[in-house]
Design a protein around this motif. Structure first.
Motif, mmCIF file in Angstrom:
data_model
loop_
_atom_site.group_PDB
_atom_site.id
_atom_site.type_symbol
_atom_site.label_atom_id
_atom_site.label_comp_id
_atom_site.label_asym_id
_atom_site.label_seq_id
_atom_site.Cartn_x
_atom_site.Cartn_y
_atom_site.Cartn_z
ATOM 1 N N SER A 5 17.037 -27.765 2.048
ATOM 2 C CA SER A 5 17.010 -26.528 3.594
ATOM 3 C C SER A 5 15.848 -26.573 3.545
ATOM 4 O O SER A 5 15.067 -26.260 2.687
ATOM 5 C CB SER A 5 17.915 -25.528 2.838
ATOM 6 N N TRP A 16 18.929 -22.874 0.960
ATOM 7 C CA TRP A 16 20.068 -22.712 2.256
ATOM 8 C C TRP A 16 20.862 -23.484 2.173
ATOM 9 O O TRP A 16 20.768 -24.981 2.329
ATOM 10 C CB TRP A 16 19.098 -23.068 3.481
ATOM 11 N N LEU A 27 23.532 -25.248 4.228
ATOM 12 C CA LEU A 27 23.721 -25.396 6.366
ATOM 13 C C LEU A 27 25.029 -25.263 6.671
ATOM 14 O O LEU A 27 24.964 -25.088 7.394
ATOM 15 C CB LEU A 27 23.294 -27.593 6.194
ATOM 16 N N ALA A 61 26.201 -21.417 7.509
ATOM 17 C CA ALA A 61 24.941 -20.700 7.651
ATOM 18 C C ALA A 61 25.437 -20.353 8.633
ATOM 19 O O ALA A 61 24.699 -19.208 10.228
ATOM 20 C CB ALA A 61 23.722 -21.141 8.478
ATOM 21 N N ARG A 91 29.867 -23.785 14.278
ATOM 22 C CA ARG A 91 29.658 -25.152 13.289
ATOM 23 C C ARG A 91 30.026 -26.479 13.442
ATOM 24 O O ARG A 91 29.204 -27.128 13.017
ATOM 25 C CB ARG A 91 30.349 -24.578 12.082
ATOM 26 N N LEU A 130 27.086 -27.783 14.764
ATOM 27 C CA LEU A 130 26.149 -28.000 14.164
ATOM 28 C C LEU A 130 26.306 -29.183 13.021
ATOM 29 O O LEU A 130 25.618 -30.327 13.284
ATOM 30 C CB LEU A 130 25.676 -26.810 13.369
ATOM 31 N N TYR A 131 27.676 -29.252 12.970
ATOM 32 C CA TYR A 131 28.267 -30.283 11.535
ATOM 33 C C TYR A 131 29.129 -30.863 12.085
ATOM 34 O O TYR A 131 30.053 -30.748 11.154
ATOM 35 C CB TYR A 131 28.183 -28.821 10.252
ATOM 36 N N ASP A 143 20.290 -30.371 12.678
ATOM 37 C CA ASP A 143 20.860 -29.668 11.954
ATOM 38 C C ASP A 143 19.748 -28.407 11.663
ATOM 39 O O ASP A 143 20.040 -27.345 12.060
ATOM 40 C CB ASP A 143 21.558 -30.354 11.227
ATOM 41 N N GLN A 144 18.383 -29.289 11.284
ATOM 42 C CA GLN A 144 17.825 -27.758 10.804
ATOM 43 C C GLN A 144 16.862 -27.753 11.513
ATOM 44 O O GLN A 144 16.705 -26.243 11.990
ATOM 45 C CB GLN A 144 16.959 -28.722 9.511
ATOM 46 N N LEU A 196 19.346 -25.057 13.088
ATOM 47 C CA LEU A 196 19.522 -24.404 12.325
ATOM 48 C C LEU A 196 18.284 -23.245 12.545
ATOM 49 O O LEU A 196 18.921 -22.177 11.991
ATOM 50 C CB LEU A 196 20.011 -24.558 10.742
ATOM 51 N N ASP A 199 18.742 -20.951 15.670
ATOM 52 C CA ASP A 199 20.078 -20.643 15.803
ATOM 53 C C ASP A 199 20.000 -19.154 15.035
ATOM 54 O O ASP A 199 20.252 -17.935 15.083
ATOM 55 C CB ASP A 199 20.953 -20.857 15.313
ATOM 56 N N GLU A 200 19.143 -19.269 13.721
ATOM 57 C CA GLU A 200 18.413 -18.148 13.062
ATOM 58 C C GLU A 200 17.949 -16.848 13.877
ATOM 59 O O GLU A 200 17.846 -16.014 13.125
ATOM 60 C CB GLU A 200 17.775 -18.530 11.426
#
Length: 458
Positions: free
Chosen positions: A127, A256, A258, A261, A272, A275-276, A285-286, A289, A292-293
């Protein structure tokens, strides 16, 4: 006996001395030859090892070009490179990393690139490291329009949004925290044993020390000398602790997760899916991510801040509240604060007595009544402290006071907080009241053990 004239000849003496010296020199050279050979072999071995290490860490195109250059030099064919050409070649490897590939080695380079890619995948963590970009100007205006953000080389105090619940005990703070945590893009943690109190005391113990204040002004070496530190730089120290105490989901090795997350709430399922989904790319995705974080509203709740002491005088109490408000505004400038109290001091005192002092309940009815009355007085003072802290923190954009006596019976008060204070769409209004850590049911209609939001909430 008289020596022979031959040995007394001066020329003979000179030749004799020179012969002895030549023999000695030849002996020394013979003795040193094995050592020199060993040194040369050691240097060649080291050179081969360094070439192997460079080749293993080098891109395929660089590896081919360097091998070709070594073969040319070893065979003696071609024009010998000058020192300037050597330096240019080294610079192209170290700085630019761009070299022309030989056409005949393309297949080998493809194999090498595949091996290199597989090795990188094995060595890289599963991650990405959490790195946040500073909050955009538009997001800052929407969340903290009046925030003073003193950006320095050490810290960007407004790089993300925070939401903090400060409450008196037994005022529905756990229920409120779980309901707000269920909102999309919000991650709120629970109690942290007065973390803000500990940080405030630690920073004051250093910054208020006269030796520390004078240390930034001194030029000669002293025990307290240091470069000047901007006050806003301490904001990132507190924010980093908040982020550490409330991280995204991690696996047992600290990587992390994924797939989880988007936090615990089921309302995060659209996030979700985005993203996934069944078709996705790891790098995309990363990147999403990380974004989004960075946009995640992070926070916690605490019933131990601001500190409370029933024996404080009004002057001491006001001083403590001013310090608490100043600390929050400096360390969390882009934060919203929800202050929760309980105006029904009688039921509040009884709940406090049962929850926190049940093992020390007085046996005599008179002593118990006296304890309940004292607890009611403290509840009144705590509510006053919350109201005063709200005034010291700022305007209605920054702080909102909720009375659990009212909102536990009228869920529209919570929904008004969600839409008008936090800025969520009305589609995120709660249809029923979540209940946790309570000793009796609320009177707000339907009660649920887990907050549920409409599917259209984003």
């Amino acid at each position: 006996m008289r020596p022979s004239p031959f040995f007394c000849n001066r020329r003979f003496k000179t030749l004799f001395v020179l012969g002895v010296m030549a023999n000695l020199g030849l002996f020394v050279v013979v003795q040193q030859m094995p050592q020199q050979q060993e040194q040369q072999q050691e240097q060649q071995r080291r050179r081969r090892n360094s070439n192997i290490m460079v080749d293993s860490n080098m891109e395929p195109g660089l590896r081919t070009t360097t091998s070709t250059l070594r073969q040319t030099r070893a065979s003696g064919t071609g024009t010998p490179p000058t020192r300037n050409q050597d330096m240019q070649f080294v610079e192209s490897i170290l700085v630019q990393g761009i070299v022309t590939k030989d056409e005949g080695d393309e297949e080998d380079d493809d194999d090498d690139s595949e091996d290199t890619t597989s090795n990188k995948k094995q060595q890289e963590p599963r991650s990405p490291v959490i790195t946040l970009k500073p909050l955009s100007a538009q997001a800052k205006r929407a969340w903290c329009p009046d925030a003073v953000c003193d950006v320095t080389a050490l810290c960007h105090p407004c790089r993300r949004r925070y939401l903090v619940i400060l409450a008196t005990g037994r005022s529905g703070s756990t229920t409120l925290q779980e309901m707000l945590h269920s909102l999309p893009g919000v991650r709120l943690s629970g109690e942290n044993n007065g973390m803000l109190n500990n940080f405030g005391s630690a920073l004051d113990a250093t910054r208020q020390r006269q030796e520390w204040k004078k240390g930034a002004l001194l030029r000669q070496p002293t025990a307290w000398r240091h470069n000047p530190v901007p006050d806003s730089a301490f904001a990132c120290v507190v924010q980093q602790m908040v982020e550490t105490m409330n991280p995204p989901k991690l696996d047992s090795s600290g990587q992390w997760l994924l797939a989880a997350a988007a936090a615990d709430a089921p309302q995060q399922q659209p996030l979700r899916d985005r993203l996934y989904g069944s078709k996705h790319d790891d790098e995309d995705d990363q990147e999403r991510l990380q974004q989004d974080e960075a946009e995640m509203i992070l926070g916690f709740k605490s019933i131990l801040f601001p500190p409370f002491n029933a024996s404080w005088t009004p002057r001491q109490r006001t001083k403590r509240l001013r310090q608490a408000a100043q600390f929050l505004n400096e360390t969390l400038p882009c934060a919203k604060f929800v202050l929760s109290l309980r105006s029904d001091v009688k039921s509040h005192a009884q709940s406090m007595q049962k929850a926190f002092f049940g093992n020390r309940r007085p046996q005599q009815p008179q002593q118990q009544a006296s304890t309940i009355e004292q607890q009611q007085q403290e509840s009144v003072q705590r509510n006053r402290d919350m109201q005063q802290l709200a005034q010291l923190l700022g305007n209605h954009h920054k702080v909102r006071v909720l009375d659990s006596t009212e909102w536990t019976q009228n869920i529209t008060i919570v929904n008004d907080l969600v839409s008008n204070f936090l800025g969520f769409d009305p589609a995120c209004h709660f249809q029923e009241l979540f209940q946790l850590n309570t000793q009796k049911k609320y009177k707000a209609g339907n009660i649920t053990s887990r907050p549920r939001l409409p599917p259209g909430c984003r």
